[in-house]
Design a protein around this motif. Structure first.
Motif, PDB file in Angstrom:
ATOM      1  N   ILE A  29       0.842  -1.202   0.000  1.00 28.09           N
ATOM      2  CA  ILE A  29       0.000   0.000   0.000  1.00 28.09           C
ATOM      3  C   ILE A  29       0.875   1.249   0.000  1.00 28.09           C
ATOM      4  O   ILE A  29       0.632   2.218  -0.729  1.00 28.09           O
ATOM      5  CB  ILE A  29      -0.931   0.002   1.225  1.00 28.09           C
ATOM      6  N   LYS A  30       1.918   1.227   0.827  1.00 26.51           N
ATOM      7  CA  LYS A  30       2.809   2.383   0.906  1.00 26.51           C
ATOM      8  C   LYS A  30       3.571   2.581  -0.402  1.00 26.51           C
ATOM      9  O   LYS A  30       3.740   3.704  -0.889  1.00 26.51           O
ATOM     10  CB  LYS A  30       3.776   2.185   2.074  1.00 26.51           C
ATOM     11  N   GLY A  54       1.296   4.035  -3.100  1.00 30.45           N
ATOM     12  CA  GLY A  54       0.680   5.320  -2.789  1.00 30.45           C
ATOM     13  C   GLY A  54       1.372   6.474  -3.491  1.00 30.45           C
ATOM     14  O   GLY A  54       2.551   6.410  -3.860  1.00 30.45           O
ATOM     15  N   GLU A  85      -1.599   7.245   2.405  1.00 26.72           N
ATOM     16  CA  GLU A  85      -2.417   6.046   2.211  1.00 26.72           C
ATOM     17  C   GLU A  85      -2.130   5.005   3.287  1.00 26.72           C
ATOM     18  O   GLU A  85      -3.060   4.345   3.781  1.00 26.72           O
ATOM     19  CB  GLU A  85      -2.145   5.447   0.832  1.00 26.72           C
ATOM     20  N   PHE A 136      -7.459   1.834  -2.623  1.00 24.39           N
ATOM     21  CA  PHE A 136      -6.077   2.183  -2.288  1.00 24.39           C
ATOM     22  C   PHE A 136      -5.070   1.376  -3.091  1.00 24.39           C
ATOM     23  O   PHE A 136      -3.866   1.520  -2.899  1.00 24.39           O
ATOM     24  CB  PHE A 136      -5.824   1.945  -0.796  1.00 24.39           C
TER      25      PHE A 136
END
Length: 437
Positions: free
Chosen positions: A209-210, A213, A221, A396
């Motif tokens: 996710i990071k 983002g 995020e 996301f």
């Protein structure tokens, strides 16, 4: 919770149990990274990298195995065959009179049912292991991978048999490790291993996710997902602890010079009486049409419709079908796991009654009425928990089997609550001071 763990480590016998449980967890995670013979580890890693964003039909099962399924390790099947066998035996107990009689025999009957569960686990492991090996040999395990057909270089019958036997042996080892934790460790062993399998995917999924983002290098995020996760965990804890307590009064009886009964108690009916079982049932059932299409290779209209509507986790048709199946299985599982007539007969036998309700059939009707009323919010809660985090996290850039999804949250919170309760109860037994100090 942290206080309970700290006090448990200060107690010698509890510290041994906790360390034993941690040792079993380490062994389980090591086995999840040891590839079975006959598999090209290099090609598996290439396919894992190429299909990291979408794991397809096997994503949910891969999550339950802690990532071992798609890496084709000795613990590739994980705990799923045992869970499936346990659910099947629980359902058959209602249908087969022999199993129902064994269930009523107490400890001896439960031991026999456990033995049947082990046999069924081995049979399911053979079936699932054969299917997984066949899927890996044809290249269907990683459909979009360039080297999917080279995962199993040697496709002889001997190599295939060795691969299946290794997977079945790994499943038996996992089952044995879980029973060891139950006997000599803390908590239910199978639940602990499932908890570990799901939690093992947290770091990589959060970092993905990071990495994907775009706000402040992905940290916005990342923080948003963490906050959503904590909010969902709080909601699940609140609902899982909620229950409707039906008061029960036992009449006082005189036997000789002694009086028995006259006590007050209650029947706790949880809002989520079915637990995570409806979500697992619904997920498994939705995988069947897509698997049929994948193995049949059909290009007809019905196959195209299934590929377009029932294989994408964010498609409206998939979401609606998933939600309706969860609601249906919630009512179905509650209906077979809680028998109002049996509870009413047991209450009548021991002189118990619900204030304002006549004993016998009126009591069974009242319990059924309350159970139906309380199952509606429980089933809707399960459906929302299973869908809302998935839809939000797909926004996301996470896949639909992200650990903060509905299924994983329900399992992790449920297992965590039960384990902490067991630790606290054992601490209370060992530190009870009594009335006189």
């Amino acid at each position: 919770m942290l206080t309970a763990f700290a006090q448990a480590f200060k107690t010698p016998d509890l510290r041994k149990k906790l360390l034993f449980t941690l040792g079993i967890i380490v062994v389980y995670r090591l086995g999840a990274h040891v590839p079975i013979p006959g598999v090209s580890y290099t090609n598996v890693q290439i396919c894992m990298d190429q299909t990291k964003s979408s794991q397809g039909l096997f994503g949910l099962v891969n999550m339950f195995s802690g990532g071992a399924l798609l890496q084709i390790t000795i613990f590739a099947l994980g705990i799923m065959p045992y869970i499936t066998a346990s659910i099947i035996l629980q359902l058959l107990t209602v249908v087969i009179p022999r199993l129902e009689a064994l269930k009523k025999e107490g400890q001896s009957g439960q031991t026999k049912i456990t033995q049947y569960t082990r046999y069924l686990t081995v049979a399911l492991a053979v079936l699932q292991g054969t299917g997984l090996v066949a899927t890996a040999r044809t290249g269907a395990l990683f459909g979009s991978c360039t080297v999917a057909n080279q995962i199993v270089p040697n496709q002889s019958i001997f190599t295939t048999v060795v691969m299946v036997i290794t997977m079945v042996a790994g499943t038996c080892a996992v089952m044995w490790l879980g029973e060891l934790v139950t006997d000599k460790g803390i908590g239910n062993g199978m639940s602990i291993l499932m908890f570990v399998s799901i939690a093992a995917g947290f770091p990589s999924a959060l970092w993905a996710i990071k990495s994907q983002g775009k706000l402040a290098g992905g940290w916005i995020e990342f923080a948003a997902v963490i906050l959503v996760g904590f909010a969902m965990v709080g909601l699940v804890v609140f609902v899982e602890q909620a229950q409707r307590r039906i008061p029960v009064q036992y009449a006082k009886r005189m036997v000789g010079r002694r009086s028995y009964g006259g006590t007050s108690t209650y029947i706790p009916l949880k809002v989520n009486q079915a637990g995570v079982i409806p979500v697992i049932f619904a997920s498994s059932l939705l995988y069947i049409p897509a698997l049929i299409v994948q193995f049949s290779g059909s290009k007809s209209g019905w196959a195209l419709w299934i590929n377009d509507n029932l294989t994408k986790g964010d498609h409206p048709a998939y979401l609606v079908t998933y939600f309706l199946l969860i609601v249906f299985f919630a009512f179905f599982y509650v209906a077979i796991s809680f028998n109002p007539e049996e509870v009413a007969d047991n209450m009548k036998k021991y002189g118990g009654f619900i204030p304002g309700i006549r004993a016998g059939r009126p009591t069974a009707e009242y319990l059924s009425y309350v159970l139906n009323r309380i199952t509606w919010p429980g089933s809707l809660y399960l459906g929302l928990i299973a869908l809302v985090p998935t839809m939000a996290l797909v926004g996301f850039g996470a896949n639909s089997n992200f650990p903060f999804g509905g299924t994983s949250i329900l399992i992790i919170v449920g297992v965590g609550l039960e384990t902490v309760k067991q630790i606290e109860s054992q601490l209370q037994q060992r530190n009870y001071e009594g009335f006189l100090r």
